[in-house]
Design an enzyme around this catalytic site. Structure first.
Site, mmCIF file in Angstrom:
data_model
loop_
_atom_site.group_PDB
_atom_site.id
_atom_site.type_symbol
_atom_site.label_atom_id
_atom_site.label_comp_id
_atom_site.label_asym_id
_atom_site.label_seq_id
_atom_site.Cartn_x
_atom_site.Cartn_y
_atom_site.Cartn_z
ATOM 1 N N GLY A 194 0.843 -1.198 0.000
ATOM 2 C CA GLY A 194 0.000 0.000 0.000
ATOM 3 C C GLY A 194 0.873 1.240 0.000
ATOM 4 O O GLY A 194 2.092 1.152 0.151
ATOM 5 N N THR A 195 0.232 2.379 -0.198
ATOM 6 C CA THR A 195 1.005 3.622 -0.180
ATOM 7 C C THR A 195 0.492 4.516 0.935
ATOM 8 O O THR A 195 -0.690 4.505 1.267
ATOM 9 C CB THR A 195 0.889 4.380 -1.520
ATOM 10 N N GLY A 196 1.410 5.259 1.506
ATOM 11 C CA GLY A 196 1.043 6.202 2.561
ATOM 12 C C GLY A 196 1.413 7.602 2.127
ATOM 13 O O GLY A 196 1.706 7.838 0.948
ATOM 14 N N THR A 197 1.422 8.536 3.070
ATOM 15 C CA THR A 197 1.678 9.935 2.730
ATOM 16 C C THR A 197 3.079 10.160 2.188
ATOM 17 O O THR A 197 3.278 10.942 1.273
ATOM 18 C CB THR A 197 1.477 10.818 3.983
ATOM 19 N N GLY A 204 5.395 7.604 1.247
ATOM 20 C CA GLY A 204 6.068 6.508 0.572
ATOM 21 C C GLY A 204 5.163 5.299 0.489
ATOM 22 O O GLY A 204 3.946 5.426 0.464
ATOM 23 N N VAL A 208 4.642 0.843 1.354
ATOM 24 C CA VAL A 208 5.015 -0.326 2.162
ATOM 25 C C VAL A 208 5.121 -1.510 1.193
ATOM 26 O O VAL A 208 4.193 -1.785 0.425
ATOM 27 C CB VAL A 208 3.971 -0.591 3.272
ATOM 28 N N ASP A 257 -3.511 7.252 18.121
ATOM 29 C CA ASP A 257 -4.074 7.118 16.773
ATOM 30 C C ASP A 257 -4.880 5.837 16.622
ATOM 31 O O ASP A 257 -4.835 5.185 15.572
ATOM 32 C CB ASP A 257 -2.960 7.205 15.725
ATOM 33 N N LYS A 313 -7.766 3.650 15.685
ATOM 34 C CA LYS A 313 -8.883 3.689 14.720
ATOM 35 C C LYS A 313 -8.777 2.413 13.887
ATOM 36 O O LYS A 313 -7.697 1.792 13.832
ATOM 37 C CB LYS A 313 -8.826 4.938 13.838
ATOM 38 N N ASN A 333 -5.791 1.600 11.614
ATOM 39 C CA ASN A 333 -4.473 1.294 12.181
ATOM 40 C C ASN A 333 -4.444 -0.031 12.929
ATOM 41 O O ASN A 333 -3.484 -0.335 13.623
ATOM 42 C CB ASN A 333 -4.022 2.427 13.116
ATOM 43 N N ASP A 369 1.251 1.970 12.741
ATOM 44 C CA ASP A 369 1.228 3.419 12.562
ATOM 45 C C ASP A 369 1.400 4.149 13.899
ATOM 46 O O ASP A 369 0.441 4.680 14.466
ATOM 47 C CB ASP A 369 -0.085 3.844 11.877
ATOM 48 N N THR A 422 -6.940 11.775 14.601
ATOM 49 C CA THR A 422 -7.924 11.796 13.527
ATOM 50 C C THR A 422 -9.168 12.453 14.118
ATOM 51 O O THR A 422 -9.594 12.061 15.208
ATOM 52 C CB THR A 422 -8.201 10.343 13.085
HETATM 53 N N1 LIG Z 1 3.298 -4.349 8.744
HETATM 54 C C1 LIG Z 1 2.348 -4.263 7.809
HETATM 55 N N2 LIG Z 1 1.772 -5.389 7.326
HETATM 56 C C2 LIG Z 1 0.802 -5.294 6.382
HETATM 57 N N3 LIG Z 1 0.356 -4.148 5.849
HETATM 58 C C3 LIG Z 1 0.899 -3.004 6.288
HETATM 59 C C4 LIG Z 1 1.912 -2.992 7.281
HETATM 60 N N4 LIG Z 1 2.252 -1.704 7.532
HETATM 61 C C5 LIG Z 1 1.485 -0.953 6.739
HETATM 62 N N5 LIG Z 1 0.671 -1.712 5.980
HETATM 63 C C6 LIG Z 1 -0.298 -1.229 4.997
HETATM 64 O O1 LIG Z 1 0.406 -0.483 4.012
HETATM 65 C C7 LIG Z 1 -0.359 0.647 3.617
HETATM 66 C C8 LIG Z 1 0.491 1.914 3.729
HETATM 67 O O2 LIG Z 1 0.832 2.081 5.083
HETATM 68 P P1 LIG Z 1 1.505 3.410 5.634
HETATM 69 O O3 LIG Z 1 1.753 3.216 7.092
HETATM 70 O O4 LIG Z 1 2.650 3.825 4.767
HETATM 71 O O5 LIG Z 1 0.458 4.494 5.340
HETATM 72 P P2 LIG Z 1 -0.979 4.765 5.937
HETATM 73 O O6 LIG Z 1 -0.995 4.395 7.362
HETATM 74 O O7 LIG Z 1 -1.997 4.136 5.069
HETATM 75 O O8 LIG Z 1 -1.077 6.313 5.704
HETATM 76 P P3 LIG Z 1 -0.278 7.496 6.349
HETATM 77 O O9 LIG Z 1 1.169 7.227 6.318
HETATM 78 O O10 LIG Z 1 -0.659 8.581 5.457
HETATM 79 O O11 LIG Z 1 -0.831 7.601 7.740
HETATM 80 C C9 LIG Z 1 -1.616 0.658 4.493
HETATM 81 O O12 LIG Z 1 -2.674 0.081 3.753
HETATM 82 C C10 LIG Z 1 -1.266 -0.243 5.639
HETATM 83 O O13 LIG Z 1 -2.398 -0.923 6.130
#
Ligand SMILES: Nc1ncnc2c1ncn2[C@@H]1O[C@H](COP(=O)(O)OP(=O)(O)OP(=O)(O)O)[C@@H](O)[C@H]1O
Length: 345
Positions: A47-50, A52, A54, A164, A166, A169, A182, A199
């Site tokens: 997935g992608t976050g703000t 970068g 994962v 955080d 919710k 997370n 998170d 949030t």
């Molecule tokens: N350890 C993990 N195992 C499985 N999926 C994960 C793991 N860590 C993160 N993810 C998934 O990867 C995606 C991106 O996670 P990331 O923490 O970068 O961003 P986010 O939490 O979605 O957003 P932001 O960083 O904007 O708060 C999300 O869908 C998250 O559920």
């Protein structure tokens, strides 16, 4: 009442950060292990976050265990002034080794990216299951709430406030147990803290009112989470954050009819504006939460061992048949079957 906006992943509040310096030195999380980026092969983007993405990775020639590699752009972290949050996340996760918290194995950086190598939670976000089902039954909600209580108990005993909580997370492992992730807003508390973060729908009144806050905010958030799991939407919600804050401060809770009286009672006792009278934050701390009648059938010694199962009493006949024939906890059967997101190749 659930607005379509609630169905979207909720945005985070920007906090006012005052420490721009980037700390990004390498850190070996596991005393006996270090990793190397060259030795990791990437299978997919999870997935992608703000800042970068994962990645799903595993070590070439090593154990065939899947891991999650969070790769953050240093430029984006700086641009959005999130240095302190990245630092907080690393500090909390390095200390927090717990069955219900995602394990951080290793951190690293190069000139462009920060990396965090974590345990992979193949079940994905609780959020997706909740939105697909609309809401959870009382037993499922209690199951997840009980595991969250243990995670919060552990964090608070280490003076870490999570801030955080919710469904987005809360990840699920392959057996359907939770893994909190998170930790960007978490903080090791030395004294009360004042940063506005979280949030909107999950913010405690004292955060909105900038009164200074502590671990009590996590017990408030547990009340919001329990309500959202049981009803499908948070108790205080509006089209804009300001409206949400007004509703939080008014604290008028409209329970959907199907919510059980004991569940209503614990939610009312968690969503107390005066934090000195909030469940979890009084003299007996977490024990008051664990002893609440909503949790009366929970054997807390089983929870930490990840042996708690959900009784199929309120489940449809198909669940019961599955349970009788396969002896699996209900978590393995429809509807909360954990969808393991490992690519087939
Ligand atoms: N350890 C993990 N195992 C499985 N999926 C994960 C793991 N860590 C993160 N993810 C998934 O990867 C995606 C991106 O996670 P990331 O923490 O970068 O961003 P986010 O939490 O979605 O957003 P932001 O960083 O904007 O708060 C999300 O869908 C998250 O559920």
């Amino acid at each position: 009442m659930a607005s379509t906006k609630v169905a979207l992943r909720r945005g985070l509040l920007e906090s006012e950060l005052r420490e721009p310096a980037m700390e990004a030195k390498e850190c070996a999380r596991d005393e006996s292990r270090t990793f190397s980026l060259d030795a990791l092969e990437t299978a997919a983007t999870i997935g992608t976050g703000t800042f970068g993405r994962v990645l799903l990775v595993r070590e070439r020639g090593g154990e065939q265990r899947w891991l999650a590699l969070k790769k953050m752009s240093i430029a984006d972290v700086r641009k959005l002034r999130q240095e302190q949050h990245v630092r907080n996340e690393k500090e909390a996760l390095m200390e927090a080794r717990h069955p219900f918290i995602v394990t951080l194995f290793w951190t690293h950086h190069d000139t462009r990216f920060l990396y965090m190598l974590m345990e992979y939670a193949p079940g994905g976000e609780l959020f997706s299951y909740l939105r697909n089902l609309g809401h959870f039954c009382d037993s499922y909600s209690r199951f997840y709430a009980a595991e969250v209580v243990c995670a919060l108990e552990f964090l608070h005993s280490h003076c870490i406030v999570y801030r955080d909580l919710k469904p987005e997370n809360i990840l699920l492992d392959s057996h359907g147990h939770i893994k909190l992730t998170d930790f960007g807003f978490s903080k090791k508390l030395r004294e009360k803290t004042y940063t506005l973060c979280g949030t909107p729908e999950y913010l405690a009144p004292e955060v909105i009112q900038s009164q200074g806050h502590d671990t009590a905010v996590d017990w408030w958030a547990l009340g919001i989470l329990a309500f959202e799991m049981l009803s499908g939407h948070p108790p205080f919600f509006d089209d804009n954050p300001f409206g949400t804050y007004q509703k939080i401060l008014a604290c008028r809770i409209d329970f959907p009819k199907h919510i059980d009286i004991y569940a209503r009672d614990i939610i009312r006792k968690l969503l107390v504006i005066n934090r000195d009278r909030r469940l979890g934050n009084m003299k007996n701390g977490v024990e008051d939460v664990k002893k609440h009648v909503w949790f009366k059938n929970i054997d807390w010694s089983l929870v930490l061992d990840r042996k708690l199962t959900v009784r199929p009493a309120s489940a449809p006949l198909s669940h019961l048949i599955h349970y009788i024939f396969f002896g699996h906890p209900i978590l393995f059967s429809f509807p909360l079957r954990v969808v393991i997101r490992v690519p087939l190749f």
